[in-house]
Structures are given as C-alpha cells and as structure tokens.
Design an enzyme around this catalytic site. Structure first.
Site, PDB file in Angstrom:
ATOM      1  CD  GLU A  48      -2.500   1.245   2.756  1.00 50.44           C
ATOM      2  OE1 GLU A  48      -2.703   0.163   3.351  1.00 50.44           O
ATOM      3  OE2 GLU A  48      -2.900   2.339   3.197  1.00 50.44           O
ATOM      4  NE  ARG A  52       0.119   8.868   5.690  1.00 55.51           N
ATOM      5  CZ  ARG A  52       0.300   8.618   6.971  1.00 55.51           C
ATOM      6  NH1 ARG A  52       1.242   9.254   7.634  1.00 55.51           N
ATOM      7  NH2 ARG A  52      -0.439   7.742   7.570  1.00 55.51           N
ATOM      8  CB  THR A  76      -3.188   8.378   2.632  1.00 54.88           C
ATOM      9  OG1 THR A  76      -2.198   7.569   3.259  1.00 54.88           O
ATOM     10  CG2 THR A  76      -3.506   9.527   3.582  1.00 54.88           C
ATOM     11  CE  LYS A 136      -5.873   2.291   7.306  1.00 54.69           C
ATOM     12  NZ  LYS A 136      -4.779   2.683   6.417  1.00 54.69           N
TER      13      LYS A 136
HETATM   14  O1  LIG Z   1      -2.172   6.718   5.702  1.00 56.72           O
HETATM   15  C1  LIG Z   1      -3.243   6.137   5.893  1.00 56.72           C
HETATM   16  O2  LIG Z   1      -4.063   5.909   5.015  1.00 56.72           O
HETATM   17  C2  LIG Z   1      -3.589   5.697   7.220  1.00 56.72           C
HETATM   18  O3  LIG Z   1      -4.668   5.295   7.454  1.00 56.72           O
HETATM   19  C3  LIG Z   1      -2.594   5.724   8.221  1.00 56.72           C
HETATM   20  C4  LIG Z   1      -1.658   4.534   8.115  1.00 56.72           C
HETATM   21  O4  LIG Z   1      -2.339   3.367   7.844  1.00 56.72           O
HETATM   22  C5  LIG Z   1      -0.937   4.432   9.362  1.00 56.72           C
HETATM   23  O5  LIG Z   1      -0.225   5.616   9.585  1.00 56.72           O
HETATM   24  C6  LIG Z   1      -0.003   3.293   9.429  1.00 56.72           C
HETATM   25  O6  LIG Z   1       0.166   3.117  10.766  1.00 56.72           O
HETATM   26  P1  LIG Z   1       1.519   2.744  11.467  1.00 56.72           P
HETATM   27  O7  LIG Z   1       1.856   1.348  11.023  1.00 56.72           O
HETATM   28  O8  LIG Z   1       1.215   2.850  12.903  1.00 56.72           O
HETATM   29  O9  LIG Z   1       2.545   3.744  10.989  1.00 56.72           O
END
Ligand SMILES: O=C(O)C(=O)C[C@H](O)[C@H](O)COP(=O)(O)O
Length: 216
Positions: A48, A52, A76, A136
């Site tokens: 994925e 961002r 995102t 999700k």
């Molecule tokens: O960017 C997106 O679409 C999100 O929904 C956030 C990410 O899924 C998380 O930032 C991942 O989380 P971590 O593994 O804790 O870094």
C-alpha cells in the site's frame, strides 16, 4: 453505489496473499522501487503506497511499472481526485483511513476494489448497509486494540477487517487471531530511516519476519 461481488472477491483474493500489508510513504520514486523489491524478496507482495507525499503518485506508478510480482494499491485515499489518479496509474486497490460520503461514492464506483476505514460500530454498520464486506480498522491501536476489535466483530459477523495503526511485529499476531481479520497493515516493515539510508537488507529482513506471521 456499488461494492460489487466481483470487486469484493478480488479484494479477498488480494488480502489472502499476505498476513501483512506494508503501509509505505515515499519521498521519491526510486526509493519506492527499491523498497518494493526488498519487501517482495522478503515475501510481502501486497503493498500500500500512501498518497501523503508530493512524490507518492510517481512512486506508486514506478512500482507498478517496474516491479514484477507485487500487487500495489494506493493508501491515504482521501479525495475523489486521489481515486481517479490512483486508478489512472494502475493501482490494484484503494484504501482510505475513513469513510466520508463523497469518498464512499467515488471509491465504490471505481473499477478496482476500495476499502474504506472505520473505527466504530456505527461506521461499520453504515458500510455494511452500503454493501461493503471489507473495512480498514483505523487507528487500530489508539482505538482500542485487539480487544476492542474483538468486541466490534462480535455483533457484525459479515464484515472483515484489516487493522492498521500502531501495529508491530510484537502485536500483529494478536490482531490476526481475531475472527474476520483478513490481514494487518503497518509501516514497521519499511521504516523511514531504512528507506532514506537505502538499507534494503533491513527492509527485506523485516519483511521476512512479517511474512512468517499467520492469518487465521
Ligand atoms: O495513511 C493512511 O491511510 C492511514 O490510514 C494511516 C496509516 O495506515 C498508518 O499511519 C499506518 O500506521 P503505522 O503502522 O502505525 O505507521
């Protein structure tokens, strides 16, 4: 609005390939390509790419065009434009942290599977009402972790979840043990520092550990 059976089955097939979906953020396309190869070589083949950063769409396209043996989607996804752009470059699926009504309309009409995000029973029920099967679960850790998810799943047996947010090698198996968890998502397999330093061996090793986790 159409979460069609064909797209749902396609998403189920994608998610069944791997217990862990790396959530990837890139500053440039070249490091995206090398990271994708390291993850693939470590055994993680569903990726994925978050939309961002300014380079994210270019990185998504470069991985799709240049890296064999991976299934790459966009993460995102917040705007209708993200849906259109990601589909145009060939994203195999779309993931959003949430489920705004505009995005639900655009995402569910896209030609590829769309997985919106939820964190509460009401949000999950709204998605189920619209015909979605996969969501999700975000942000998994801060929202309440595996216990919270277990409680959420209990009255909603037809929904399947991909918890993401705060997941690590240590707690991933606790999420994967919850009924109807299809896979987990996480950035831990491709740390920012390793990407910046071109440390592909570390990313590959993290992928190997993650790929050894077991989905139910
Ligand atoms: O960017 C997106 O679409 C999100 O929904 C956030 C990410 O899924 C998380 O930032 C991942 O989380 P971590 O593994 O804790 O870094």
């Amino acid at each position: 609005m159409s979460f069609t059976l064909a797209k749902t089955e396609r998403l189920a097939a994608i998610l069944s390939q791997s217990p862990v979906i790396p959530v990837l953020t890139f500053e440039d396309a070249a490091s995206g390509v090398e990271t994708a190869k390291a993850l693939r070589d470590g055994g993680l083949k569903v990726l994925e790419v978050t939309l961002r950063t300014p380079a994210s769409m270019e990185a998504l396209k470069a991985i799709i065009d240049e890296v064999e043996g991976v299934t790459v989607g966009a993460g995102t996804v917040l705007e209708v434009e993200h849906v259109q752009d990601a589909v145009r470059v060939g994203a195999a699926f779309l993931i959003s942290p949430g489920s705004s009504s505009r995005l639900l309309a655009a995402g569910s009409e896209a030609p590829v599977p769309f997985m919106p995000g939820v964190a509460t029973a009401s949000e999950a029920m709204q998605l189920a009402e619209r015909g979605a099967t996969f969501a999700k679960f975000f942000p998994a850790g801060p929202a309440g972790g595996p216990d919270y998810l277990k409680a959420l799943v209990a009255p909603l047996p037809d929904l399947h979840f991909v918890p993401t947010g705060g997941i690590t090698l240590k707690n991933a198996q606790d999420y994967l043990a919850v009924r109807n968890v299809a896979a987990v998502g996480g950035s831990w397999v491709a740390p920012t520092d390793a990407i910046r330093n071109g440390d592909w061996a570390t990313i590959r090793a993290l992928a190997e550990e993650a790929a050894a986790l077991k989905a139910r």
